[in-house]
Enzyme design. Structure first.
Site, PDB file in Angstrom:
ATOM      1  N   TYR A   1     -14.619  10.390  -1.852  1.00  0.00           N
ATOM      2  CA  TYR A   1     -13.482   9.984  -2.695  1.00  0.00           C
ATOM      3  C   TYR A   1     -13.391  10.784  -3.994  1.00  0.00           C
ATOM      4  O   TYR A   1     -12.367  10.739  -4.673  1.00  0.00           O
ATOM      5  CB  TYR A   1     -13.543   8.484  -3.016  1.00  0.00           C
ATOM      6  CG  TYR A   1     -13.047   7.614  -1.878  1.00  0.00           C
ATOM      7  CD1 TYR A   1     -11.703   7.268  -1.770  1.00  0.00           C
ATOM      8  CD2 TYR A   1     -13.917   7.132  -0.910  1.00  0.00           C
ATOM      9  CE1 TYR A   1     -11.247   6.470  -0.732  1.00  0.00           C
ATOM     10  CE2 TYR A   1     -13.473   6.334   0.137  1.00  0.00           C
ATOM     11  CZ  TYR A   1     -12.135   6.008   0.212  1.00  0.00           C
ATOM     12  OH  TYR A   1     -11.671   5.220   1.242  1.00  0.00           O
TER      13      TYR A   1
ATOM     14  N   ARG B   1      -1.019   7.804   3.919  1.00  0.00           N
ATOM     15  CA  ARG B   1      -2.069   7.136   4.705  1.00  0.00           C
ATOM     16  C   ARG B   1      -1.594   5.760   5.209  1.00  0.00           C
ATOM     17  O   ARG B   1      -1.904   5.370   6.322  1.00  0.00           O
ATOM     18  CB  ARG B   1      -3.333   7.005   3.835  1.00  0.00           C
ATOM     19  CG  ARG B   1      -4.465   6.213   4.458  1.00  0.00           C
ATOM     20  CD  ARG B   1      -5.130   6.906   5.622  1.00  0.00           C
ATOM     21  NE  ARG B   1      -6.148   6.064   6.233  1.00  0.00           N
ATOM     22  CZ  ARG B   1      -6.487   6.098   7.522  1.00  0.00           C
ATOM     23  NH1 ARG B   1      -5.932   6.960   8.341  1.00  0.00           N
ATOM     24  NH2 ARG B   1      -7.416   5.296   7.996  1.00  0.00           N
TER      25      ARG B   1
ATOM     26  N   ARG C   1       0.855  -1.205   0.000  1.00  0.00           N
ATOM     27  CA  ARG C   1       0.000   0.000   0.000  1.00  0.00           C
ATOM     28  C   ARG C   1       0.887   1.249   0.000  1.00  0.00           C
ATOM     29  O   ARG C   1       0.599   2.223  -0.697  1.00  0.00           O
ATOM     30  CB  ARG C   1      -0.920   0.009   1.235  1.00  0.00           C
ATOM     31  CG  ARG C   1      -1.787   1.255   1.295  1.00  0.00           C
ATOM     32  CD  ARG C   1      -2.733   1.273   2.465  1.00  0.00           C
ATOM     33  NE  ARG C   1      -3.589   2.458   2.394  1.00  0.00           N
ATOM     34  CZ  ARG C   1      -4.650   2.668   3.141  1.00  0.00           C
ATOM     35  NH1 ARG C   1      -5.011   1.763   4.028  1.00  0.00           N
ATOM     36  NH2 ARG C   1      -5.372   3.748   3.018  1.00  0.00           N
TER      37      ARG C   1
ATOM     38  N   CYS D   1     -19.368  -1.668  -0.077  1.00  0.00           N
ATOM     39  CA  CYS D   1     -18.374  -0.728   0.457  1.00  0.00           C
ATOM     40  C   CYS D   1     -18.944  -0.051   1.697  1.00  0.00           C
ATOM     41  O   CYS D   1     -20.143   0.223   1.767  1.00  0.00           O
ATOM     42  CB  CYS D   1     -18.086   0.325  -0.608  1.00  0.00           C
ATOM     43  SG  CYS D   1     -17.025   1.651  -0.038  1.00  0.00           S
ATOM     44  N   ASP D   2     -18.074   0.262   2.637  1.00  0.00           N
ATOM     45  CA  ASP D   2     -18.562   0.874   3.875  1.00  0.00           C
ATOM     46  C   ASP D   2     -18.579   2.405   3.839  1.00  0.00           C
ATOM     47  O   ASP D   2     -19.070   3.042   4.750  1.00  0.00           O
ATOM     48  CB  ASP D   2     -17.729   0.413   5.072  1.00  0.00           C
ATOM     49  CG  ASP D   2     -16.365   1.057   5.079  1.00  0.00           C
ATOM     50  OD1 ASP D   2     -15.888   1.459   4.004  1.00  0.00           O
ATOM     51  OD2 ASP D   2     -15.766   1.162   6.163  1.00  0.00           O
TER      52      ASP D   2
ATOM     53  N   ASN E   1     -10.713  -4.105  -0.865  1.00  0.00           N
ATOM     54  CA  ASN E   1     -10.470  -3.099  -1.902  1.00  0.00           C
ATOM     55  C   ASN E   1      -9.443  -3.598  -2.895  1.00  0.00           C
ATOM     56  O   ASN E   1      -8.763  -4.580  -2.613  1.00  0.00           O
ATOM     57  CB  ASN E   1      -9.969  -1.814  -1.232  1.00  0.00           C
ATOM     58  CG  ASN E   1     -11.132  -0.931  -0.830  1.00  0.00           C
ATOM     59  OD1 ASN E   1     -12.087  -0.775  -1.585  1.00  0.00           O
ATOM     60  ND2 ASN E   1     -11.058  -0.360   0.354  1.00  0.00           N
TER      61      ASN E   1
END
Ligand code: NAD
Ligand code: LMR
Length: 441
Positions: free
Chosen positions: A264, A284, A93, A169-170, A147
């Site tokens: 987003y 992040r 990530r 998706c949350d 994801n």
């Protein structure tokens, strides 16, 4: 009431303890007979598994709990698989976020080149996991919230169209909680209309059960404050970077004040601003590793060392009750209304039938039925068409091993300024993902 058997795939996830606590909190609605964790990283999962074993023996000893890296053991006899895997873990990530930033481009987990890179790592293992589930538990449903959801959903549509996989998706759930607070309601009191793609959509209506429309009131609030609310509303989106994101919704709304935006969209509407704000040395991924990951694993170690969970419980992933709502909808045919990532098939009348869109659906024991959202305006339609084509090209590139299509996908992304930057970025991403990606020629 029937008791269910659930396997959590990605057992070593930072979200696993929160999901287990949430399940414990919902046993009256969704009773559990067997709970398993499944991961391909034994060491990471063992720490959480051992701690959760202690916790469950204290709180609910009737649940048969185990953790394993053996797929046959994991899936056999299961009714539901809750899937939250992260292929490449935080190490990758970080690369997804930092490599694009080096090229002056958005570095994000699901949006832009980072999301595409993560997608390329995730398609193969997700499809493999679906096949394992079908082999060992043919009636099992996978509720997938791994994801990058948009690319995984498109890959499922193309490669496993008949599989019992529901992609959800949350983020809309989290934002609805904020909206409910703005209008002093419970999220369950509100019913929404929404159209878009995953991490790329808009609310067109937020009504209570009596039909009162709250959109104007929420809009007035968001125009001043974004979705920033005073009280802690969700356990997940609270870090400083998320507070900035909730605030930024104000500028997203300004672009089209008719609808309430998904947060987003900031990566597509304000990429230059977001790149300027970013710290290419601390993204992040670093924030999560220093925050959520450290805290979850140190709680686990503390429980193991003391041999008890008394006094150091994991926090409940309360926003994650949507996963139980979804499982219940399938198990008990509840006809719950939820936003799902599904094949359009006319839900958005003036958008491609075979696009994976995010829209409200009614969920029963056969899965989701989409609710028509009518025609959408040209501005949003054009943005969505560009983005969905990026996602489709990425999946085609993966299947065909096509460098050309991969380059096109990056070039088309609204976050990437030119084909030249796209190519340079692609070459760096290929280098970093050698262990995970197929060959692209
Ligand atoms: P994490 O790295 O802590 O955990 C992921 C786990 O998946 C790791 O233990 C890893 O070993 C495991 N894993 C990787 N590949 C696997 C495979 N092929 N088979 C089995 N296990 C595998 O990550 P996290 O931050 O807890 O997030 C987990 C996932 O949930 C991510 O994809 C994240 O983006 C997603 N997520 C989605 C939502 C949503 O609502 N869509 C919300 C939050 C998190
Ligand atoms: C995560 O929780 O790591 C992501 O899914 C979303 C975020 O918080 O960046």
């Amino acid at each position: 009431m029937k008791k269910f058997s659930v396997v959590i795939a990605g057992g070593g996830s930072t979200y696993t303890p929160g999901i287990v606590m949430m399940l414990l909190d919902n046993l009256d609605r969704f009773p559990i007979k067997t709970l398993k964790l499944y991961d391909n990283d034994a060491e990471r999962q063992n720490e959480l598994g051992e701690a959760l074993d202690i916790l469950l023996k204290e709180k609910e000893p009737s649940i048969e709990f185990s953790y394993t890296t053996d797929p046959e053991e994991a899936f056999t006899g299961m009714d539901f698989c809750f899937a939250h895997i992260r292929v490449g873990k935080y190490e990758m990530r970080e690369q997804d976020e930092k490599i694009p930033l080096k090229h002056g481009v958005i570095g994000q987990e699901t949006c832009g080149p980072g999301g595409i890179a993560y997608g390329m790592r995730s398609i193969g293992p997700m499809i493999e996991m679906i096949d394992l589930m079908e082999k060992y538990a043919p009636d099992c449903w996978m509720l997938n919230y791994s994801n990058p959801a948009a690319i995984i959903a498109e890959a499922c549509r193309v490669l496993r169209p008949d599989a019992r996989v529901l992609n959800i998706c949350d983020m809309p759930v989290g934002t609805l909680r904020r909206m409910s607070q703005i209008v002093d309601k419970e999220p369950k009191d509100l019913e929404v209309r929404y159209f878009g793609l995953n991490h790329f959509g808009w609310w067109t209506s937020v009504k209570d059960k009596d039909g009162h429309e709250y959109l104007p009131q929420i809009r007035d609030y968001v125009a001043e404050n974004g979705y920033l609310t005073q009280i802690e509303v969700d356990t997940q989106h609270m870090d400083p970077s998320w507070q900035e994101t909730h605030k930024k919704a104000k500028d997203l709304l300004a672009v089209d004040p008719r609808f309430l935006p998904n947060t987003y969209l900031k990566y597509y509407f304000y990429p230059d601003y977001e790149v300027r704000q970013a710290d290419a040395n601390y993204t992040r991924a670093n924030e999560v590793m220093d925050g959520r990951e450290k805290s979850v694993f140190s709680t686990a170690r503390d429980i193991i060392e003391r041999g008890t969970a008394e006094g150091s419980n994991f926090s409940i992933g309360s926003h994650a009750t949507f996963i139980v709502d979804l499982a219940r909808a399938i198990a008990f045919n509840t006809h719950e209304r939820m936003l799902m990532i599904v094949e359009n098939n006319g839900a958005i009348a003036n958008f491609d039938d075979n696009a994976m869109v995010e829209v409200p659906c009614i969920i029963g024991s056969d899965g989701p039925e989409v609710l028509s959202q009518g025609n959408i305006p040209e501005f949003e339609r054009a943005l969505m068409y560009q983005q969905v084509t990026v996602e489709k090209l990425a999946v085609e590139a993966y299947i065909e091993g096509s460098y050309q299509k991969f380059w096109q996908a990056l070039t088309l992304s609204k976050t990437v300024p030119s084909a030249e930057v796209a190519k340079n970025l692609l070459d760096d991403l290929i280098e970093a993902n050698q262990k995970y990606w197929p060959q692209f020629n």
